[in-house]
Design an enzyme around this catalytic site. Structure first.
Site, short mmCIF file in Angstrom:
data_model
loop_
_atom_site.label_atom_id
_atom_site.label_comp_id
_atom_site.label_asym_id
_atom_site.label_seq_id
_atom_site.Cartn_x
_atom_site.Cartn_y
_atom_site.Cartn_z
N LYS A 149 0.81 -1.22 0.00
CA LYS A 149 0.00 0.00 0.00
C LYS A 149 0.84 1.28 0.00
O LYS A 149 0.38 2.32 -0.46
CB LYS A 149 -0.94 0.00 1.21
CG LYS A 149 -1.97 -1.13 1.20
CD LYS A 149 -3.11 -0.86 0.26
CE LYS A 149 -4.10 -2.01 0.21
NZ LYS A 149 -5.17 -1.82 -0.77
N GLU B 266 -9.66 6.56 3.16
CA GLU B 266 -10.44 5.50 3.79
C GLU B 266 -9.52 4.32 4.02
O GLU B 266 -8.45 4.23 3.41
CB GLU B 266 -11.59 5.08 2.88
CG GLU B 266 -11.25 3.95 1.89
CD GLU B 266 -10.20 4.31 0.83
OE1 GLU B 266 -10.04 5.52 0.55
OE2 GLU B 266 -9.53 3.40 0.29
N SER C 139 1.53 -9.65 -0.74
CA SER C 139 1.13 -8.23 -0.69
C SER C 139 1.35 -7.60 0.67
O SER C 139 1.50 -6.38 0.77
CB SER C 139 -0.33 -8.09 -1.12
OG SER C 139 -1.16 -8.90 -0.31
C1 LIG Z 1 -1.86 -6.82 2.56
C2 LIG Z 1 -3.01 -6.53 1.67
N1 LIG Z 1 -3.14 -7.21 0.53
C3 LIG Z 1 -4.16 -6.99 -0.32
C4 LIG Z 1 -5.14 -6.05 -0.02
C5 LIG Z 1 -6.27 -5.88 -0.97
O1 LIG Z 1 -6.23 -4.67 -1.66
P1 LIG Z 1 -5.89 -4.62 -3.20
O2 LIG Z 1 -6.80 -5.61 -3.86
O3 LIG Z 1 -6.19 -3.23 -3.58
O4 LIG Z 1 -4.46 -4.98 -3.36
C6 LIG Z 1 -5.06 -5.30 1.17
C7 LIG Z 1 -6.06 -4.29 1.49
O5 LIG Z 1 -6.07 -3.70 2.52
C8 LIG Z 1 -3.95 -5.54 2.03
O6 LIG Z 1 -3.81 -4.88 3.18
#
Ligand SMILES: Cc1ncc(COP(=O)(O)O)c(C=O)c1O
Length: 439
Positions: free
Chosen positions: A93, A115, A404
């Site tokens: 993020k 948000e 992620s």
């Molecule tokens: C670690 C992590 N992975 C994935 C996501 C999902 O978001 P996005 O689909 O925008 O990557 C989030 C959302 O808060 C997250 O914190």
């Protein structure tokens, strides 16, 4: 469809995208579109140079791509992990939060609002705002506040105000509505840092471009590590920002001027299979009468509609009412998805798949035990796809999974959700006696 349309240069990705916003927000959207085109696409005033420098020095880019030895052995394929969990803040993020806060500064804005669902975007925005010395307010649903308390503390410690949202179910959808409401009355001074590739143009394209380094690095690191691009890339999809981040240079190589090219065969990107793993929740069935979808699989089960300023795939009932979504991971608990990802799935370039809550929790424990990495519950969905696949060797020889985020923020939820289930690989969680001593 023209290349320009596919990439969203006009705010459209096939049938999806657009700018479905109240009149009051149009001047802000137009101002932002102009700033995106000048600073991000054309690097005016060296904006992108400063962004890349700050990503390196403050964020810690590049993040590593490392082989997962135990998973490779388990699945009979070479599994590599792109470690966005090692980015400052513990998730992908920060790429976007830092980019947008810096853009707000270049635009002369004085205040940041955002948000958050899982709290990772809120945390990243609070960190970026503190780093750039800007006041910051974060809207967060009450239910998510309870699920993600460590992140609430992190935001406050970084100097942000956290505003609880009590309407509706108290999750991401309501938090976005409240932030939009704030922005509509403060557009002169305030920038809204949206947290995924969702919302009206230019947000989906801009957020994707701030996350593009994930993809550029993955390509370069793959060629260095195993001499070719991966056969498959797997990422979890909520709104779709980590997915579009790691997919973008495979879908649209060199789509952003100044992105370092990788040393791969020209056109080899087209042979890389891309999988977006959604939250199958507790079931893919929908309860129309109660307006509840016990999942967040909008790519797999949603229908075309408008949510948060864009036409995309959404979980809605026959009357177009947005349904309540569900996922064990708050960051995936959202009834829509980014318009570009929806279009890539329609075009057949990305395959949408899903795994349920139980599989995600098992994958959370597996990566922790087998590789010494505690993943975010969102990320655990991507990892679970390998386990749920009938024959992972069909994915090819080299598979990259986007890690992620890290799971520290999820420990309370993971303990609670594990205790409700009979998972084959979970450790004993109830280890303390009533005095807090180890049993
Ligand atoms: C670690 C992590 N992975 C994935 C996501 C999902 O978001 P996005 O689909 O925008 O990557 C989030 C959302 O808060 C997250 O914190």
């Amino acid at each position: 469809m023209s290349e320009q349309q596919r990439r969203g240069g006009d705010g459209k990705f096939g049938r999806y995208g657009g700018q479905y916003v109240p009149e009051a927000l149009m001047p802000a959207i137009e101002e932002l579109t102009d700033a995106y085109e000048r600073y991000v696409l054309e690097n005016e005033d060296g904006f992108m140079d400063e962004f890349r420098e700050r990503l390196r020095d403050f964020g810690g880019r590049p993040t590593p791509l490392g082989r997962a030895d135990q998973l490779s052995e388990r699945y009979g394929v070479e599994v590599y992990l792109k470690r966005e969990d090692l980015l400052h803040g513990g998730a992908h993020k920060l790429n976007n939060a830092l980019g947008q806060c810096l853009l707000a500064k270049y635009m002369g804005k004085e205040r940041i609002v955002a948000e958050t669902g899982a709290g990772q975007h809120g945390t990243a925005t609070a960190m970026a705002a503190a780093h750039l010395d800007m006041p910051c307010e974060i809207y967060m649903g009450r239910r998510d506040i309870n699920r993600q308390r460590p992140n609430v503390f992190r935001m406050r410690i970084n100097g942000a105000e956290v505003n609880p949202v009590d309407i509706g179910r108290g999750t991401l959808k309501e938090a976005i509505n409240e932030t939009m409401r704030d922005w509509a009355t403060t557009v002169e001074t305030t920038h809204y840092v949206i947290g995924s590739v969702v919302g009206p143009h230019p947000f989906p394209s801009m957020v994707r471009d701030f996350h593009r380094p994930i993809s550029a690095e993955t390509k370069r690191q793959s060629v260095e590590a195993f001499g070719q691009l991966p056969d498959a890339v797997v990422a979890c999809a909520g709104g779709g920002s980590n997915t579009m981040g790691i997919f973008s240079e495979f879908v649209d190589p060199g789509g952003l001027p100044g992105t370092d090219p990788a040393n791969n065969e020209p056109g080899a990107e087209d042979d890389v299979d891309l999988y977006a793993v959604e939250a199958g929740g507790s079931s893919l069935a929908v309860d129309e009468a109660r307006g509840v979808a016990p999942n967040s699989a909008s790519l797999s089960t949603g229908t075309e509609g408008v949510l948060h300023g864009a036409r995309t795939k959404v979980l809605q009932d026959g009357d177009g009412q947005i349904m309540e979504s569900h996922s064990v991971s708050s960051g995936l608990d959202y009834a829509g998805v980014g318009p570009e990802l929806a279009n890539l799935v329609d075009e057949g370039r990305v395959e949408a798949v899903n795994v349920d809550d139980d599989a995600a929790l098992e994958a959370f424990h597996r990566l922790s035990q087998d590789e010494g990495i505690i993943p975010a519950l969102e990320t655990a969905h991507a990892l679970a796809y390998l386990e749920e696949h009938d024959d992972p060797t069909e994915l090819g020889e080299y598979v990259v999974v986007n890690v992620s985020g890290r799971g520290d923020k999820d420990l309370e939820s993971a303990i609670e959700e594990t205790a409700k289930r009979d998972l084959p690989n979970a450790p004993e969680m109830d280890v303390f006696d009533e005095h807090g001593g180890l049993r």
